[in-house]
Design an enzyme around this catalytic site. Sequence first.
Site, PDB file in Angstrom:
ATOM      1  N   HIS A  74       0.838  -1.207   0.000  1.00  0.00           N
ATOM      2  CA  HIS A  74       0.000   0.000   0.000  1.00  0.00           C
ATOM      3  C   HIS A  74       0.869   1.252   0.000  1.00  0.00           C
ATOM      4  CE1 HIS A  74      -4.078  -1.654   1.557  1.00  0.00           C
ATOM      5  NE2 HIS A  74      -3.538  -2.424   0.643  1.00  0.00           N
ATOM      6  N   TYR A 203      -8.753   5.367   8.089  1.00  0.00           N
ATOM      7  CA  TYR A 203      -8.808   5.718   9.512  1.00  0.00           C
ATOM      8  C   TYR A 203      -9.862   6.819   9.622  1.00  0.00           C
ATOM      9  CZ  TYR A 203      -4.425   3.240  10.566  1.00  0.00           C
ATOM     10  OH  TYR A 203      -3.455   2.286  10.764  1.00  0.00           O
ATOM     11  N   PRO A 295      -3.003   0.304  19.207  1.00  0.00           N
ATOM     12  CA  PRO A 295      -2.875  -0.195  17.828  1.00  0.00           C
ATOM     13  C   PRO A 295      -3.063   0.849  16.729  1.00  0.00           C
ATOM     14  CG  PRO A 295      -4.966  -0.879  18.762  1.00  0.00           C
ATOM     15  CD  PRO A 295      -4.215  -0.213  19.867  1.00  0.00           C
ATOM     16  N   LYS A 299       1.894  -0.460  15.087  1.00  0.00           N
ATOM     17  CA  LYS A 299       3.329  -0.560  15.351  1.00  0.00           C
ATOM     18  C   LYS A 299       3.802  -1.748  16.185  1.00  0.00           C
ATOM     19  CE  LYS A 299       4.651   2.989  13.167  1.00  0.00           C
ATOM     20  NZ  LYS A 299       5.025   2.610  11.834  1.00  0.00           N
ATOM     21  N   TYR A 387       4.527   6.350   9.915  1.00  0.00           N
ATOM     22  CA  TYR A 387       3.677   5.203   9.596  1.00  0.00           C
ATOM     23  C   TYR A 387       4.447   4.128   8.822  1.00  0.00           C
ATOM     24  CZ  TYR A 387      -0.688   2.745   8.778  1.00  0.00           C
ATOM     25  OH  TYR A 387      -1.680   1.785   8.769  1.00  0.00           O
TER      26      TYR A 387
HETATM   27  P1  FAD Z   1       3.521 -11.994  21.316  1.00  0.00           P
HETATM   28  O1  FAD Z   1       3.056 -12.020  19.910  1.00  0.00           O
HETATM   29  O2  FAD Z   1       2.529 -11.745  22.389  1.00  0.00           O
HETATM   30  O3  FAD Z   1       4.266 -13.374  21.569  1.00  0.00           O
HETATM   31  C1  FAD Z   1       4.612 -13.820  22.854  1.00  0.00           C
HETATM   32  C2  FAD Z   1       4.565 -15.333  22.851  1.00  0.00           C
HETATM   33  O4  FAD Z   1       5.000 -15.789  24.112  1.00  0.00           O
HETATM   34  C3  FAD Z   1       3.167 -15.892  22.649  1.00  0.00           C
HETATM   35  O5  FAD Z   1       3.163 -16.850  21.640  1.00  0.00           O
HETATM   36  C4  FAD Z   1       2.789 -16.447  24.025  1.00  0.00           C
HETATM   37  O6  FAD Z   1       1.923 -17.561  23.904  1.00  0.00           O
HETATM   38  C5  FAD Z   1       4.158 -16.840  24.541  1.00  0.00           C
HETATM   39  N1  FAD Z   1       4.227 -16.911  26.017  1.00  0.00           N
HETATM   40  C6  FAD Z   1       3.606 -16.148  26.925  1.00  0.00           C
HETATM   41  N2  FAD Z   1       3.955 -16.514  28.175  1.00  0.00           N
HETATM   42  C7  FAD Z   1       4.832 -17.531  28.042  1.00  0.00           C
HETATM   43  C8  FAD Z   1       5.547 -18.341  28.973  1.00  0.00           C
HETATM   44  N3  FAD Z   1       5.400 -18.173  30.280  1.00  0.00           N
HETATM   45  N4  FAD Z   1       6.355 -19.284  28.487  1.00  0.00           N
HETATM   46  C9  FAD Z   1       6.512 -19.482  27.143  1.00  0.00           C
HETATM   47  N5  FAD Z   1       5.855 -18.750  26.223  1.00  0.00           N
HETATM   48  C10 FAD Z   1       5.031 -17.782  26.663  1.00  0.00           C
HETATM   49  N6  FAD Z   1      -0.621  -4.716  16.933  1.00  0.00           N
HETATM   50  C11 FAD Z   1      -0.892  -4.017  15.854  1.00  0.00           C
HETATM   51  O7  FAD Z   1       0.026  -3.361  15.355  1.00  0.00           O
HETATM   52  N7  FAD Z   1      -2.144  -4.042  15.293  1.00  0.00           N
HETATM   53  C12 FAD Z   1      -3.169  -4.783  15.830  1.00  0.00           C
HETATM   54  O8  FAD Z   1      -4.268  -4.808  15.319  1.00  0.00           O
HETATM   55  C13 FAD Z   1      -2.916  -5.526  16.983  1.00  0.00           C
HETATM   56  N8  FAD Z   1      -3.895  -6.274  17.550  1.00  0.00           N
HETATM   57  C14 FAD Z   1      -3.605  -6.971  18.694  1.00  0.00           C
HETATM   58  C15 FAD Z   1      -4.604  -7.735  19.318  1.00  0.00           C
HETATM   59  C16 FAD Z   1      -4.330  -8.425  20.504  1.00  0.00           C
HETATM   60  C17 FAD Z   1      -5.415  -9.250  21.173  1.00  0.00           C
HETATM   61  C18 FAD Z   1      -3.031  -8.343  21.078  1.00  0.00           C
HETATM   62  C19 FAD Z   1      -2.730  -9.081  22.370  1.00  0.00           C
HETATM   63  C20 FAD Z   1      -2.040  -7.614  20.427  1.00  0.00           C
HETATM   64  C21 FAD Z   1      -2.311  -6.909  19.249  1.00  0.00           C
HETATM   65  N9  FAD Z   1      -1.327  -6.153  18.594  1.00  0.00           N
HETATM   66  C22 FAD Z   1      -1.611  -5.457  17.501  1.00  0.00           C
HETATM   67  C23 FAD Z   1       0.031  -6.087  19.062  1.00  0.00           C
HETATM   68  C24 FAD Z   1       0.930  -7.064  18.317  1.00  0.00           C
HETATM   69  O9  FAD Z   1       0.200  -8.207  17.971  1.00  0.00           O
HETATM   70  C25 FAD Z   1       2.089  -7.352  19.247  1.00  0.00           C
HETATM   71  O10 FAD Z   1       2.797  -6.144  19.444  1.00  0.00           O
HETATM   72  C26 FAD Z   1       3.031  -8.441  18.754  1.00  0.00           C
HETATM   73  O11 FAD Z   1       2.376  -9.685  18.800  1.00  0.00           O
HETATM   74  C27 FAD Z   1       4.305  -8.480  19.628  1.00  0.00           C
HETATM   75  O12 FAD Z   1       5.033  -9.634  19.366  1.00  0.00           O
HETATM   76  P2  FAD Z   1       5.800 -10.378  20.530  1.00  0.00           P
HETATM   77  O13 FAD Z   1       6.492 -11.529  19.876  1.00  0.00           O
HETATM   78  O14 FAD Z   1       6.566  -9.421  21.316  1.00  0.00           O
HETATM   79  O15 FAD Z   1       4.670 -10.897  21.526  1.00  0.00           O
HETATM   80  C1  PHB Z   2      -5.002  -4.408  10.974  1.00  0.00           C
HETATM   81  O1  PHB Z   2      -5.074  -4.598   9.743  1.00  0.00           O
HETATM   82  O2  PHB Z   2      -5.274  -5.300  11.786  1.00  0.00           O
HETATM   83  C2  PHB Z   2      -4.622  -3.080  11.484  1.00  0.00           C
HETATM   84  C3  PHB Z   2      -4.320  -2.078  10.586  1.00  0.00           C
HETATM   85  C4  PHB Z   2      -3.953  -0.820  11.056  1.00  0.00           C
HETATM   86  C5  PHB Z   2      -3.898  -0.596  12.404  1.00  0.00           C
HETATM   87  C6  PHB Z   2      -4.188  -1.603  13.314  1.00  0.00           C
HETATM   88  C7  PHB Z   2      -4.567  -2.851  12.843  1.00  0.00           C
HETATM   89  O3  PHB Z   2      -3.558   0.647  12.858  1.00  0.00           O
END
Ligand code: FAD
Ligand code: PHB
Length: 392
Positions: A74, A203, A295, A299, A387
């Site tokens: 995009h 948005y 969100p 980021k 962005y």
């Molecule tokens: P995570 O993806 O959370 O990975 C952590 C991993 O560690 C998981 O697989 C978990 O199961 C595992 N874990 C936890 N505890 C333990 C343990 N004790 N032992 C072993 N493993 C463990 N960001 C956006 O930019 N846009 C969005 O729309 C968006 N939607 C989201 C919706 C939800 C419900 C959540 C929770 C987050 C969302 N985010 C979004 C944020 C984005 O998904 C996260 O910033 C991203 O997943 C970060 O990656 P990470 O690997 O740090 O953590």
């Molecule tokens: C998404 O596609 O899930 C999405 C896109 C933009 C955002 C957050 C989530 O700012």
Amino acid sequence: MSERTQVGIVGAGPAGLVLAHLLHLRGIESVVVELRERDYVEKRVRAGVLEQGTVDLLTEMGVGDRLAREGLVHEGLELRFGGRGHRIALSELTGGRAITIYGQQHVVRDLIEARQAIGAPLLFEVEDVRVGELDSERPSIAYRHGGERHELRCDFVAGCDGFHGVTRGAVPDGVLTQLEHEYPFAWLGILAEVPPSTDELIYCNHDRGFALHSLRSPELSRLYLQVDPDDDVERWPDERIWEELHTRFATDGGWTLNEGPIVEKAITPMRSFVVEPMQWGRLYLAGDAAHIVPPTGAKGLNLAVADVRVLADALAAWYESGDDAQLRDYSQRCLRRVWRVQHFSWWMTSMLHRVAGADSFEQRLQRAQLEYVCSSEAGARTLAENYVGIPD
Ligand code: FAD
Ligand code: PHB
């Protein structure tokens, strides 16, 4: 059972999996332990926007084939308010940089496949994970897997276990400073089996609250509605969601929103959170384990990837020459980006959401900010460069 590896990684989200693969490419061994089952982490619907730098890194790492085929590039987005849309030309404003739409669960699936293809250890469904002796040269990760207790001795532990993980809590009290901000908003997110009604993300700021139109593929739409943090998905039957989306996205020009079956529905609270520093002894925190952003800036995932890129370089320097300068600098280097992104995410959130109880003065300020971003090249460029992601 006692085992040994160079880097023990807790969590197989984007942070843990990208780190494991980057280390592998530098000849450094690691073991990844993950609480959940494989199917669960591969299907968890979360983020969808990849910055240019994230796409470039995944491609350089050799895990970008499916992303190149299926990701949707995009070059702009729309800000909609007062019944009108305004395009922000992301690529034109940033020297050709762009974002790519590709679901987080696909990034995770591609990395798991790459890990399995090289036969490197990645354990799902581990239980009772505990990290210890973090201030020694041989920190440990203890866990139960397949009914047996294991103890993994490592040179370093990477805490990539997300916001609710255990690694951050293993740091003694008083070492980490936690900085937090609560927002009086949450997002109700849906995935719908319907071709997106737009080519670029929308948005939308509306008197009834924020709405976002995103997508996952030519057949799948991802949409969000601002709701109250204490709201309940049970109170949002499909018809109510579509009605609210129609109302918020309506334009003076009569824009149409396509409806389709809703296949996923969830409410996500919104918060900002940072720990400083992101390291203690031989424990290095990365991704959501160290920081959460709202969100609205898209980021979270990108920030997690940026952290582990810094960490992988620092660990590689240590293994190559024993030089720990980059490891000592890890937290400070990551936090610079974290705070830029916190500010951007807070700014986007404040500019686009309806604040209950905001007076007319505050509402006019919000509108003035939106109009400035949409009418001034400098204003639009500030949004665009943040962005698509500010390069290191
Ligand atoms: P995570 O993806 O959370 O990975 C952590 C991993 O560690 C998981 O697989 C978990 O199961 C595992 N874990 C936890 N505890 C333990 C343990 N004790 N032992 C072993 N493993 C463990 N960001 C956006 O930019 N846009 C969005 O729309 C968006 N939607 C989201 C919706 C939800 C419900 C959540 C929770 C987050 C969302 N985010 C979004 C944020 C984005 O998904 C996260 O910033 C991203 O997943 C970060 O990656 P990470 O690997 O740090 O953590
Ligand atoms: C998404 O596609 O899930 C999405 C896109 C933009 C955002 C957050 C989530 O700012």
